[in-house]
Design a protein around this motif. Structure first.
Motif, short mmCIF file in Angstrom:
data_model
loop_
_atom_site.label_atom_id
_atom_site.label_comp_id
_atom_site.label_asym_id
_atom_site.label_seq_id
_atom_site.Cartn_x
_atom_site.Cartn_y
_atom_site.Cartn_z
N ILE A 199 0.81 0.80 13.64
CA ILE A 199 1.22 -0.25 12.68
C ILE A 199 1.42 -1.56 13.42
O ILE A 199 0.93 -2.61 12.99
CB ILE A 199 2.51 0.15 11.95
CG1 ILE A 199 2.21 1.26 10.93
CG2 ILE A 199 3.14 -1.04 11.24
CD1 ILE A 199 3.44 1.90 10.34
N TRP A 216 9.27 5.57 7.56
CA TRP A 216 10.67 5.73 7.18
C TRP A 216 11.22 7.12 7.48
O TRP A 216 12.41 7.35 7.40
CB TRP A 216 10.85 5.43 5.69
CG TRP A 216 10.00 6.31 4.84
CD1 TRP A 216 10.29 7.57 4.40
CD2 TRP A 216 8.71 6.00 4.34
NE1 TRP A 216 9.25 8.07 3.66
CE2 TRP A 216 8.25 7.12 3.60
CE3 TRP A 216 7.87 4.89 4.43
CZ2 TRP A 216 7.03 7.16 2.97
CZ3 TRP A 216 6.65 4.95 3.79
CH2 TRP A 216 6.24 6.05 3.08
N ASN A 217 10.34 8.05 7.87
CA ASN A 217 10.79 9.40 8.22
C ASN A 217 11.49 9.43 9.58
O ASN A 217 11.77 10.50 10.09
CB ASN A 217 9.61 10.38 8.24
CG ASN A 217 9.22 10.77 6.83
OD1 ASN A 217 9.97 10.59 5.89
ND2 ASN A 217 8.02 11.32 6.69
N LEU A 243 1.00 -2.96 4.35
CA LEU A 243 1.74 -2.05 3.47
C LEU A 243 1.07 -0.68 3.44
O LEU A 243 1.75 0.35 3.51
CB LEU A 243 1.83 -2.64 2.05
CG LEU A 243 2.53 -1.76 1.02
CD1 LEU A 243 4.00 -1.55 1.40
CD2 LEU A 243 2.41 -2.38 -0.36
N GLY A 244 -0.25 -0.66 3.38
CA GLY A 244 -0.98 0.61 3.40
C GLY A 244 -0.72 1.39 4.68
O GLY A 244 -0.52 2.61 4.65
N ILE A 279 1.91 1.23 6.57
CA ILE A 279 3.29 1.72 6.53
C ILE A 279 3.40 2.93 5.62
O ILE A 279 4.04 3.93 5.97
CB ILE A 279 4.24 0.58 6.08
CG1 ILE A 279 4.31 -0.48 7.18
CG2 ILE A 279 5.63 1.12 5.74
CD1 ILE A 279 4.98 -1.77 6.76
N LEU A 280 2.77 2.89 4.46
CA LEU A 280 2.83 4.01 3.53
C LEU A 280 2.14 5.26 4.08
O LEU A 280 2.65 6.37 3.96
CB LEU A 280 2.22 3.62 2.18
CG LEU A 280 3.00 2.58 1.38
CD1 LEU A 280 2.23 2.16 0.14
CD2 LEU A 280 4.38 3.09 1.00
N VAL A 281 0.96 5.08 4.66
CA VAL A 281 0.22 6.21 5.21
C VAL A 281 0.96 6.86 6.37
O VAL A 281 1.00 8.08 6.51
CB VAL A 281 -1.20 5.77 5.64
CG1 VAL A 281 -1.89 6.82 6.48
CG2 VAL A 281 -2.04 5.46 4.41
N SER A 282 1.59 6.04 7.21
CA SER A 282 2.27 6.58 8.39
C SER A 282 3.64 7.17 8.08
O SER A 282 4.21 7.88 8.89
CB SER A 282 2.42 5.51 9.45
OG SER A 282 3.34 4.53 9.00
N LYS A 283 4.20 6.85 6.91
CA LYS A 283 5.54 7.31 6.51
C LYS A 283 6.57 6.98 7.60
O LYS A 283 7.34 7.83 8.02
CB LYS A 283 5.53 8.81 6.22
CG LYS A 283 4.62 9.19 5.08
CD LYS A 283 4.65 10.69 4.85
CE LYS A 283 3.65 11.06 3.79
NZ LYS A 283 3.55 12.50 3.61
#
Length: 173
Positions: free
Chosen positions: A87, A130-131, A121-122, A124-128
């Protein structure tokens, strides 16, 4: 693309036995040996250079390949998850757009900014991300170095690529 994706998995294993700098060196030398041999056998005229090109091509290789690889591998080696390293590395288009707007003082279309934001944003969403992730200052610095080096690589490629075939650029890198 397949080899690039698979190399991420291999890199995580290899970094347990080899420092990031050595792995970056190995990747670069292996690439130049394979591609260089192919071009020498098929189209050697592609890699002929004049003495005045050596400094520019040298910087292109150090920044565009060595620093991108080293920063990426350093981030992973220091325990930063590969997703977060990627990212950060792939913020390079943001730095390119900022360079074009503020240094070159050229126009950057609103659609470009939207595309960059959606791409980030993509990622960030694909990599998750926030986990949970590990924050290591040196690892994050390596990823940031990789992002800036990648941006510089693309900008340098724009200029050098006007006179060179893409495969020659890879070899010189």
């Amino acid at each position: 693309a397949l080899i690039f994706a698979l190399s991420g998995i291999v890199v995580i294993v290899v970094l347990k036995h080899l420092p990031a700098f050595r792995l970056a060196e190995f990747r670069s030398v292996t690439a130049v040996l394979i591609l260089g041999s192919y071009v020498l056998l098929t189209r050697p005229e592609l890699i002929k250079i004049v003495r005045s090109e050596i400094p520019k091509l040298g910087m292109y290789g150090v920044i565009g390949f060595a620093m991108v690889n080293f920063g990426y591998l350093l981030g992973i080696q220091r325990g930063v998850p590969i997703a977060l390293v990627l990212i950060i590395e792939f913020t390079a288009p943001i730095w390119i757009a900022l360079w074009i707007k503020f240094v070159r003082k050229s126009f950057v279309a609103r659609d470009m900014w939207i595309a960059i934001a959606l791409s980030l944003l993509g990622l960030i969403l694909v990599s998750k991300v926030w986990n949970g992730f590990t924050f290591d200052l040196i690892g994050i610095a390596g990823a940031v170095l990789s992002a800036f080096a990648l941006a510089a690589y693309f900008l340098m490629s724009e200029q050098i690529g006007k006179k060179r075939e893409p495969i020659a650029l890879l070899i010189f890198g």
